[in-house]
Design a protein around this motif. Structure first.
Motif, mmCIF file in Angstrom:
data_model
loop_
_atom_site.group_PDB
_atom_site.id
_atom_site.type_symbol
_atom_site.label_atom_id
_atom_site.label_comp_id
_atom_site.label_asym_id
_atom_site.label_seq_id
_atom_site.Cartn_x
_atom_site.Cartn_y
_atom_site.Cartn_z
ATOM 1 N N MET A 44 0.837 -1.207 0.000
ATOM 2 C CA MET A 44 0.000 0.000 0.000
ATOM 3 C C MET A 44 0.870 1.255 0.000
ATOM 4 N N ARG A 45 1.928 1.232 0.807
ATOM 5 C CA ARG A 45 2.833 2.377 0.864
ATOM 6 C C ARG A 45 3.470 2.620 -0.501
ATOM 7 N N THR A 46 3.900 1.546 -1.147
ATOM 8 C CA THR A 46 4.486 1.671 -2.483
ATOM 9 C C THR A 46 3.479 2.280 -3.449
ATOM 10 N N LEU A 47 2.265 1.767 -3.448
ATOM 11 C CA LEU A 47 1.236 2.278 -4.351
ATOM 12 C C LEU A 47 0.858 3.720 -4.030
ATOM 13 N N MET A 48 0.870 4.090 -2.751
ATOM 14 C CA MET A 48 0.593 5.486 -2.387
ATOM 15 C C MET A 48 1.727 6.403 -2.857
ATOM 16 N N ASP A 49 2.977 5.949 -2.690
ATOM 17 C CA ASP A 49 4.113 6.746 -3.154
ATOM 18 C C ASP A 49 4.039 6.989 -4.656
ATOM 19 N N LEU A 50 3.496 6.017 -5.383
ATOM 20 C CA LEU A 50 3.355 6.136 -6.833
ATOM 21 C C LEU A 50 2.046 6.821 -7.234
ATOM 22 N N LYS A 51 1.273 7.236 -6.242
ATOM 23 C CA LYS A 51 -0.014 7.911 -6.438
ATOM 24 C C LYS A 51 -1.014 7.039 -7.187
ATOM 25 N N MET A 52 -0.916 5.717 -7.009
ATOM 26 C CA MET A 52 -1.830 4.799 -7.674
ATOM 27 C C MET A 52 -3.010 4.434 -6.785
ATOM 28 N N ILE A 53 -2.889 4.710 -5.485
ATOM 29 C CA ILE A 53 -4.010 4.543 -4.567
ATOM 30 C C ILE A 53 -4.065 5.772 -3.668
ATOM 31 N N ASP A 54 -5.214 5.973 -3.068
ATOM 32 C CA ASP A 54 -5.407 7.110 -2.171
ATOM 33 C C ASP A 54 -5.968 6.622 -0.848
ATOM 34 N N LYS A 55 -5.587 7.316 0.211
ATOM 35 C CA LYS A 55 -6.208 7.093 1.513
ATOM 36 C C LYS A 55 -7.476 7.934 1.513
ATOM 37 N N VAL A 56 -8.592 7.319 1.887
ATOM 38 C CA VAL A 56 -9.878 8.022 1.852
ATOM 39 C C VAL A 56 -10.548 7.952 3.217
ATOM 40 N N GLY A 60 -17.801 6.417 9.956
ATOM 41 C CA GLY A 60 -17.913 5.390 10.976
ATOM 42 C C GLY A 60 -16.724 4.445 11.065
ATOM 43 N N SER A 61 -15.719 4.628 10.239
ATOM 44 C CA SER A 61 -14.549 3.740 10.267
ATOM 45 C C SER A 61 -13.392 4.440 10.963
ATOM 46 N N ARG A 62 -12.798 3.737 11.909
ATOM 47 C CA ARG A 62 -11.623 4.294 12.587
ATOM 48 C C ARG A 62 -10.334 3.828 11.926
ATOM 49 N N LYS A 63 -10.436 2.873 11.022
ATOM 50 C CA LYS A 63 -9.267 2.362 10.325
ATOM 51 C C LYS A 63 -9.057 3.141 9.033
ATOM 52 N N ASP A 64 -7.797 3.161 8.583
ATOM 53 C CA ASP A 64 -7.509 3.807 7.310
ATOM 54 C C ASP A 64 -8.149 3.006 6.182
ATOM 55 N N LEU A 65 -8.739 3.719 5.251
ATOM 56 C CA LEU A 65 -9.343 3.108 4.069
ATOM 57 C C LEU A 65 -8.559 3.544 2.835
ATOM 58 N N TYR A 66 -8.466 2.643 1.879
ATOM 59 C CA TYR A 66 -7.711 2.915 0.662
ATOM 60 C C TYR A 66 -8.549 2.536 -0.544
ATOM 61 N N GLU A 67 -8.363 3.306 -1.627
ATOM 62 C CA GLU A 67 -9.006 2.943 -2.881
ATOM 63 C C GLU A 67 -8.047 3.223 -4.026
ATOM 64 N N ALA A 68 -8.209 2.457 -5.081
ATOM 65 C CA ALA A 68 -7.343 2.589 -6.251
ATOM 66 C C ALA A 68 -7.740 3.809 -7.062
ATOM 67 N N SER A 69 -6.742 4.483 -7.579
ATOM 68 C CA SER A 69 -7.000 5.537 -8.541
ATOM 69 C C SER A 69 -7.377 4.848 -9.843
ATOM 70 N N THR A 70 -8.462 5.268 -10.451
ATOM 71 C CA THR A 70 -8.918 4.605 -11.670
ATOM 72 C C THR A 70 -8.586 5.389 -12.928
#
Length: 162
Positions: A44-56, A60-70
């Protein structure tokens, strides 16, 4: 994903996220893919560094959520901008340092009357100048990728069909 220099497992992680209909947590991805949470976190860190996924944010969620950049066009632009800029800046720094050293050597050759050395050094200075000129052009290309200006010259396909 090999085009992006991404390992097979990180490619699978991105693919899983890309086809997922909702943002996911590290725990969910770990369970879905059968990999450790540490491995998923690293991917996930690698994909975030490459801006291919985002933390959203998720209500109601206390955990970090991630989604792919489309936006694959933006993924391409971001990936190559990040990689190329780093390489260009490193190379330009080394070339500029070498250029300073070569000019000092040229001056020494002039002071010593060593015409052969001066000729060789001047030829090498010109080659370094050519390389720097190329890297300045490459920086403009990177800027065009980052700003989206490249798409004026090579437009994105509108509503691409599979």
């Amino acid at each position: 994903m090999d085009l992006y220099g991404i390992t097979l497992s990180i490619g699978h992680l991105y693919g899983n996220m890309y086809f997922n209909s909702a943002p996911v947590t590290l725990d969910e991805m770990s369970e879905t893919m059968g990999l450790s949470k540490t491995s998923i976190s690293t991917g996930m860190r690698t994909l975030m560094d490459l801006k291919m996924i985002d933390k959203v944010w998720g209500k109601g969620s206390r955990k970090d959520l991630y989604e792919a950049s489309t936006d694959w066009y933006q993924n391409f632009a971001d990936y190559f901008s990040i990689k190329w800029r780093k390489a260009v800046e490193t190379n330009m720094h080394a070339l500029n340092k070498s250029l300073c050293e070569m000019k000092e050597l040229e001056q020494e050759g002039l002071e010593q009357g060593n015409d052969q050395l001066v000729t060789i050094v001047r030829r090498d200075i010109a080659k370094i100048g050519d390389a720097l000129q190329y890297y300045r052009w490459l920086l403009r290309l990177i800027d065009a990728l980052e700003s989206g200006e490249i798409f004026k010259f090579i437009p994105k396909e509108e509503n691409p069909q599979s």
